[in-house]
Design a protein around this motif. Structure first.
Motif, PDB file in Angstrom:
ATOM      1  N   ALA A 108       5.324 -10.492   8.287  1.00 51.90           N
ATOM      2  CA  ALA A 108       4.026 -10.551   8.963  1.00 51.90           C
ATOM      3  C   ALA A 108       2.977 -11.279   8.121  1.00 51.90           C
ATOM      4  O   ALA A 108       2.081 -11.928   8.657  1.00 51.90           O
ATOM      5  CB  ALA A 108       3.548  -9.139   9.283  1.00 51.90           C
ATOM      6  N   GLN A 109       3.078 -11.168   6.789  1.00 49.03           N
ATOM      7  CA  GLN A 109       2.048 -11.756   5.931  1.00 49.03           C
ATOM      8  C   GLN A 109       2.477 -13.107   5.359  1.00 49.03           C
ATOM      9  O   GLN A 109       1.749 -13.681   4.547  1.00 49.03           O
ATOM     10  CB  GLN A 109       1.725 -10.793   4.773  1.00 49.03           C
ATOM     11  N   ASN A 147       3.138  -7.256  19.456  1.00 47.33           N
ATOM     12  CA  ASN A 147       2.457  -7.186  18.156  1.00 47.33           C
ATOM     13  C   ASN A 147       3.508  -7.038  17.058  1.00 47.33           C
ATOM     14  O   ASN A 147       4.704  -6.911  17.350  1.00 47.33           O
ATOM     15  CB  ASN A 147       1.460  -6.011  18.124  1.00 47.33           C
ATOM     16  N   GLY A 148       3.064  -7.024  15.820  1.00 42.21           N
ATOM     17  CA  GLY A 148       3.992  -6.956  14.690  1.00 42.21           C
ATOM     18  C   GLY A 148       4.700  -5.619  14.580  1.00 42.21           C
ATOM     19  O   GLY A 148       5.870  -5.556  14.186  1.00 42.21           O
ATOM     20  N   TYR A 149       3.974  -4.560  14.926  1.00 44.27           N
ATOM     21  CA  TYR A 149       4.594  -3.230  14.884  1.00 44.27           C
ATOM     22  C   TYR A 149       5.766  -3.166  15.874  1.00 44.27           C
ATOM     23  O   TYR A 149       6.862  -2.716  15.531  1.00 44.27           O
ATOM     24  CB  TYR A 149       3.543  -2.161  15.227  1.00 44.27           C
ATOM     25  N   GLY A 179      -0.101 -10.121  18.934  1.00 47.33           N
ATOM     26  CA  GLY A 179       1.130 -10.857  19.207  1.00 47.33           C
ATOM     27  C   GLY A 179       2.107 -10.625  18.077  1.00 47.33           C
ATOM     28  O   GLY A 179       1.719 -10.222  16.972  1.00 47.33           O
ATOM     29  N   ALA A 194       2.452  -0.069   9.119  1.00 44.96           N
ATOM     30  CA  ALA A 194       3.290  -0.408  10.281  1.00 44.96           C
ATOM     31  C   ALA A 194       4.775  -0.432   9.930  1.00 44.96           C
ATOM     32  O   ALA A 194       5.612   0.024  10.717  1.00 44.96           O
ATOM     33  CB  ALA A 194       2.868  -1.771  10.840  1.00 44.96           C
ATOM     34  N   THR A 195       5.107  -0.950   8.749  1.00 52.96           N
ATOM     35  CA  THR A 195       6.505  -1.058   8.340  1.00 52.96           C
ATOM     36  C   THR A 195       7.175   0.315   8.373  1.00 52.96           C
ATOM     37  O   THR A 195       8.301   0.463   8.864  1.00 52.96           O
ATOM     38  CB  THR A 195       6.605  -1.624   6.898  1.00 52.96           C
ATOM     39  N   SER A 247       4.122 -10.775  12.702  1.00 50.65           N
ATOM     40  CA  SER A 247       2.929 -10.469  13.486  1.00 50.65           C
ATOM     41  C   SER A 247       2.047 -11.704  13.615  1.00 50.65           C
ATOM     42  O   SER A 247       1.953 -12.495  12.680  1.00 50.65           O
ATOM     43  CB  SER A 247       2.127  -9.365  12.769  1.00 50.65           C
ATOM     44  N   LYS A 302      -3.618 -13.198  10.422  1.00 50.07           N
ATOM     45  CA  LYS A 302      -2.373 -13.572   9.718  1.00 50.07           C
ATOM     46  C   LYS A 302      -2.321 -15.093   9.562  1.00 50.07           C
ATOM     47  O   LYS A 302      -3.044 -15.828  10.233  1.00 50.07           O
ATOM     48  CB  LYS A 302      -1.153 -13.064  10.506  1.00 50.07           C
ATOM     49  N   ASP A 323      10.226  -8.057   6.946  1.00 52.99           N
ATOM     50  CA  ASP A 323       8.883  -7.961   7.519  1.00 52.99           C
ATOM     51  C   ASP A 323       8.115  -9.144   6.944  1.00 52.99           C
ATOM     52  O   ASP A 323       7.671  -9.103   5.797  1.00 52.99           O
ATOM     53  CB  ASP A 323       8.238  -6.623   7.134  1.00 52.99           C
ATOM     54  N   PHE A 338       1.798  -2.312   4.331  1.00 57.24           N
ATOM     55  CA  PHE A 338       0.956  -1.884   5.441  1.00 57.24           C
ATOM     56  C   PHE A 338       1.738  -0.828   6.218  1.00 57.24           C
ATOM     57  O   PHE A 338       2.961  -0.919   6.364  1.00 57.24           O
ATOM     58  CB  PHE A 338       0.590  -3.086   6.328  1.00 57.24           C
ATOM     59  N   VAL A 370       9.395  -6.522   2.419  1.00 58.74           N
ATOM     60  CA  VAL A 370       8.122  -6.992   2.977  1.00 58.74           C
ATOM     61  C   VAL A 370       7.612  -8.113   2.068  1.00 58.74           C
ATOM     62  O   VAL A 370       7.453  -7.895   0.858  1.00 58.74           O
ATOM     63  CB  VAL A 370       7.086  -5.842   3.026  1.00 58.74           C
ATOM     64  N   TYR A 423      -1.187 -11.189  14.487  1.00 58.26           N
ATOM     65  CA  TYR A 423      -2.534 -10.608  14.399  1.00 58.26           C
ATOM     66  C   TYR A 423      -3.479 -11.748  13.969  1.00 58.26           C
ATOM     67  O   TYR A 423      -3.104 -12.582  13.140  1.00 58.26           O
ATOM     68  CB  TYR A 423      -2.498  -9.483  13.360  1.00 58.26           C
TER      69      TYR A 423
HETATM   70  C1  LIG Z   1       0.037  -6.995  10.020  1.00 61.54           C
HETATM   71  C2  LIG Z   1       1.277  -6.367   9.550  1.00 61.54           C
HETATM   72  C3  LIG Z   1       2.155  -5.669  10.407  1.00 61.54           C
HETATM   73  C4  LIG Z   1       1.808  -5.274  11.815  1.00 61.54           C
HETATM   74  O1  LIG Z   1       1.318  -6.222  12.638  1.00 61.54           O
HETATM   75  P1  LIG Z   1       0.445  -5.853  13.927  1.00 61.54           P
HETATM   76  O2  LIG Z   1       0.567  -7.103  14.739  1.00 61.54           O
HETATM   77  O3  LIG Z   1      -0.922  -5.545  13.470  1.00 61.54           O
HETATM   78  O4  LIG Z   1       1.103  -4.701  14.605  1.00 61.54           O
HETATM   79  C5  LIG Z   1       3.346  -5.226   9.896  1.00 61.54           C
HETATM   80  N1  LIG Z   1       3.675  -5.404   8.617  1.00 61.54           N
HETATM   81  C6  LIG Z   1       2.862  -6.025   7.749  1.00 61.54           C
HETATM   82  C7  LIG Z   1       3.281  -6.192   6.330  1.00 61.54           C
HETATM   83  C8  LIG Z   1       1.627  -6.510   8.178  1.00 61.54           C
HETATM   84  O5  LIG Z   1       0.817  -7.100   7.296  1.00 61.54           O
END
Ligand SMILES: *Cc1c(COP(=O)(O)O)cnc(C)c1O
Length: 373
Positions: free
Chosen positions: A162-163, A62-64, A197, A91-92, A184, A189, A160, A89, A134, A186
């Motif tokens: 992820a987005q 996952n992204g985390y 993932g 997680a960062t 990520s 996304k 980061d 978010f 991010v 997710y």
């Molecule tokens: C979604 C997201 C994550 C974490 O992703 P997961 O797959 O949900 O663990 C990390 N950073 C940002 C900015 C996100 O939007």
């Protein structure tokens, strides 16, 4: 009153036929009976690294975990300071704490809401080891400044993204700037799987090798453990689905940008409404279409009554989260991040959203401000 409702997000068959292609890929992977790592994962890693213009990709759970693996690979640990934006978010920030490091929060830019090198520079101390820009809401950060700052102070940049898969700065894709970067998959996304993932990407061979071992119990060869790793592998079925989607990512992002442009044109100059602003030489792939108004809560309530779903990214900035009280920040520590939390609203925007759905959103935002403007 419009009779059309608009979900905040929905999975649609866009581009047409993609759903069937995913079903076929899943069936193929299922029948292949290779359920952990294997060819689908390796092939996706190669394809994704090429897309991001990064040397290597390593798929994780996952992204985390991708952020944790990236921090570990960069050698970030106990007592190290890592600069992160106050409006991200969670997680960062959690990932920084997970490796024993200290998150140092910084204000976002008040126009584009991303962390800038100038703001990060104000927080650099002798203990600073890394910065995590991010690419918030899908907009690329202005990466050139971060690279300069990193070379001046010998810092590691970990993106980061992820987005923002597919966004770019000066024509270069996000994910390719950091020494190692995390993303990520997710489901919602821009490049979403059908479950969890994530991936790290890097052009540093040693870091890629570390990440590959670390995600898989620290072993390269089965039952021979070189380091103490974790178990966080990209699932094989998810990789199969992602391989179908990746070639369509640019088309998916183009559709997001088209929908965003419609909002930009049609929602201009209404009340105190603020629309997204994109920094020079950056692209925005609109993972989230953020608008701002002092009447955010009333607008959201009104839209719900009209059948329009929205979301808030994010209602509480990191420094005001109960979990982070120990960092010692308080209300007023980050006025920009706090104002964003109080005024931001995310409108429905997803590939396959119909014109009628978007019209309903636009119509209702207009009628709200006619009554409350
Ligand atoms: C979604 C997201 C994550 C974490 O992703 P997961 O797959 O949900 O663990 C990390 N950073 C940002 C900015 C996100 O939007």
């Amino acid at each position: 009153m419009p009779t059309i409702q608009a979900p905040y997000f929905a999975f649609r068959d866009f581009p047409a036929g993609i759903n069937q292609a995913i079903e076929e890929a899943l069936l193929r992977a299922l029948r292949g009976q290779q359920y952990i790592l294997g060819e689908e994962v390796s092939a996706f890693e190669i394809e994704f690294a090429a897309y991001v213009q990064s040397g290597r990709a390593v798929g994780v759970g996952n992204g985390y975990d991708a952020l944790v693996v990236a921090l570990k690979a960069a050698g970030i640990g106990t007592g190290d300071e890592v600069i992160v934006p106050a409006n991200t978010f969670i997680a960062t920030v959690n990932a920084v704490v997970q490796v024993g490091a200290i998150p140092v929060l910084a204000e976002p830019d008040c126009y584009n809401y991303n962390l800038t090198a100038a703001e990060a520079a104000a927080h650099v101390t002798p203990r600073t080891k890394a910065i995590i820009p991010v690419h918030l809401y899908g907009q690329a950060c202005e990466m050139s400044g971060f690279l300069e700052l990193a070379s001046q102070h010998n810092l590691t940049i970990i993106e980061d993204f992820a987005q923002a898969q597919g966004a770019s700065h000066k024509g270069r894709p996000v994910g390719s700037f950091g020494r190692i970067s995390a993303t990520s998959f997710y489901p919602t996304k821009n490049l979403g799987a059908l479950g969890d993932g994530g991936a790290v990407v890097t052009s540093d061979r040693a870091m890629a090798d570390f990440a590959r071992m670390y995600r898989h119990y620290g072993q390269q060869q089965k039952y021979h453990n070189e380091i103490i790793g974790i178990n966080s592998r990209l699932d094989t079925l998810q990789a199969a689905a992602l391989r179908v989607k990746l070639p369509h990512l640019d088309a998916l992002n183009n559709e997001r940008q088209r929908l965003a442009q419609v909002y930009q044109t049609r929602l201009q100059g209404i009340g105190d409404l603020m629309l997204p602003v994109t920094a020079p030489e950056c692209t925005h792939v609109y993972h989230i279409f953020n608008i701002r108004t002092k009447q955010r809560d009333a607008l959201q309530l009104y839209l719900i009554e009209q059948g329009i779903q929205t979301a808030i990214h994010y209602p509480v900035p990191v420094h005001l989260q109960e979990a982070y009280a120990y960092l010692g920040y308080r209300k007023g520590s980050f006025p920009v991040a706090e104002e964003l939390a109080e005024t931001s609203l995310s409108l429905p925007l997803f590939p396959g959203m119909t014109a009628a759905e978007q019209e309903a959103v636009i119509y209702c935002v207009h009628t709200f401000f006619e009554r409350h403007g």
